[in-house]
Enzyme design. Structure first.
Site, PDB file in Angstrom:
ATOM      1  N   SER A  21       0.802  -1.291   0.108  1.00  0.00           N
ATOM      2  CA  SER A  21      -0.079   0.058  -0.010  1.00  0.00           C
ATOM      3  C   SER A  21       0.845   1.134  -0.076  1.00  0.00           C
ATOM      4  O   SER A  21       1.562   1.416  -0.863  1.00  0.00           O
ATOM      5  CB  SER A  21      -0.912  -0.036   1.293  1.00  0.00           C
ATOM      6  OG  SER A  21      -2.124   0.998   1.086  1.00  0.00           O
TER       7      SER A  21
ATOM      8  N   HIS B 109      -7.481  -6.285   0.862  1.00  0.00           N
ATOM      9  CA  HIS B 109      -5.974  -5.413   0.646  1.00  0.00           C
ATOM     10  C   HIS B 109      -5.194  -6.063   1.285  1.00  0.00           C
ATOM     11  O   HIS B 109      -4.028  -5.748   1.200  1.00  0.00           O
ATOM     12  CB  HIS B 109      -6.678  -4.106   1.072  1.00  0.00           C
ATOM     13  CG  HIS B 109      -5.627  -2.987   0.762  1.00  0.00           C
ATOM     14  ND1 HIS B 109      -4.837  -2.828  -0.532  1.00  0.00           N
ATOM     15  CD2 HIS B 109      -5.012  -2.036   1.664  1.00  0.00           C
ATOM     16  CE1 HIS B 109      -3.762  -1.862  -0.229  1.00  0.00           C
ATOM     17  NE2 HIS B 109      -4.073  -1.375   0.884  1.00  0.00           N
TER      18      HIS B 109
ATOM     19  N   GLU C 225      -3.950  11.949  12.540  1.00  0.00           N
ATOM     20  CA  GLU C 225      -4.398  13.267  12.340  1.00  0.00           C
ATOM     21  C   GLU C 225      -3.652  13.980  11.178  1.00  0.00           C
ATOM     22  O   GLU C 225      -4.136  14.587  10.090  1.00  0.00           O
ATOM     23  CB  GLU C 225      -4.008  14.002  13.523  1.00  0.00           C
ATOM     24  CG  GLU C 225      -5.641  13.853  14.608  1.00  0.00           C
ATOM     25  CD  GLU C 225      -6.606  14.177  13.897  1.00  0.00           C
ATOM     26  OE1 GLU C 225      -7.148  15.212  12.963  1.00  0.00           O
ATOM     27  OE2 GLU C 225      -7.748  13.302  14.036  1.00  0.00           O
TER      28      GLU C 225
END
Length: 275
Positions: free
Chosen positions: A101, A256, A197
């Site tokens: 990924s 995935h 974040e």
């Protein structure tokens, strides 16, 4: 250790890593994890490869993940710069890069920029082009942030409670297992070892096509979950322009995080490609 990069590019950060020893005559293997994970996700595969091939094997925490420093720059150019600094420091080039990924995109960026330093390349269920499947991944961030569990119970009890909560939002058990890799107890509270974040705020940098010029002519394997939304067949032609020697191999019934869902198939593919 502070490592200075090229003044014209991103300043690298010193990455946390684990290195398994092996022969100096064989190209070392480097594992790069995906988003919201860390180097521990590939520890079993690293140990197996070191044992079966005799190679040195390196696992790495990307910036903003695991024990590596946090940094506002989430670009693949920056993560590639981090990797170059570490590999140069450890004298581990040319190497085999294996990335899942986000880590796969970092590996591709590195190979396109520094092809002479990459002996061969494995990209695990990710494309260098526009990513259609990843935007929904960022929906996990508010869920992760909503967990507030004190560490006044055993890890197994805590993980059971958190797993039941995550099931409301994440149906795939392998994805939940993947996330648990980054959950640790610190000062009596469970926290995620990832700067979620910042990744959320910089997600466009992570989703856009790789903005890196170059062609990598070395042996390349794209390991893909069957019917993957991350690497649709429509991408194959353009991928071959960047990676002319690319092979495409699908693994059925995986999703995935295919290295978690089908670890033996994943390892067999790596061993076959390395041999």
């Amino acid at each position: 250790m502070s490592i200075r990069g090229n003044s014209s590019g991103p300043r690298p950060v010193p990455l946390s890593y684990r290195l398994l020893d092996g022969q100096d005559t064989l190209p070392p293997v480097v594992f790069l994890h995906g988003m919201f994970s860390n180097k521990n996700i590939f520890q079993a595969e690293a140990e197996t490869l070191a044992q079966k091939t005799g190679r040195k094997v390196l696992t790495v925490d990307a910036r903003n993940h695991g024990e590596s420093p946090h940094n506002a720059d989430c670009s693949y150019e920056a993560m590639s710069s981090d990797l170059l600094a570490l590999l140069s420091q450890l004298r581990l080039t040319p190497c085999v890069l294996i990335g899942h990924s986000m880590g796969g995109r970092t590996a591709m960026a590195f190979a396109l920029q520094k092809p002479e330093l990459v002996e061969r390349l494995v990209s695990v269920d990710v494309s260098p082009l526009v990513l259609m499947g990843i935007p929904k991944v960022f929906k996990i961030v508010p869920v992760m942030n909503s967990i507030n569990l004190l560490g006044n119970r055993s890890d197994s009890q805590a993980f059971e409670v958190i797993d039941e909560y995550l099931k409301l939002f994440i149906k795939d058990a392998s994805i939940r297992q993947y996330l648990f890799n980054s959950l640790v107890r610190v000062n009596g509270k469970y926290v995620w070892k990832v700067n979620a974040e910042n990744l959320w705020q910089q997600q466009q940098q992570l989703l856009d096509p790789l903005a890196i010029q170059g062609v990598y002519h070395g042996p390349t394997l794209f390991l893909i979950s069957i019917n993957s939304s991350f690497v649709p067949p429509s991408h194959y032609h353009k991928i071959k322009l960047l990676f002319p020697e690319a092979q495409f191999q699908t693994i059925p019934d995986t999703g995935h995080v295919l290295h978690i869902k089908k670890p033996q198939d994943f390892m067999n593919s790596l061993l076959s490609f390395l041999s």
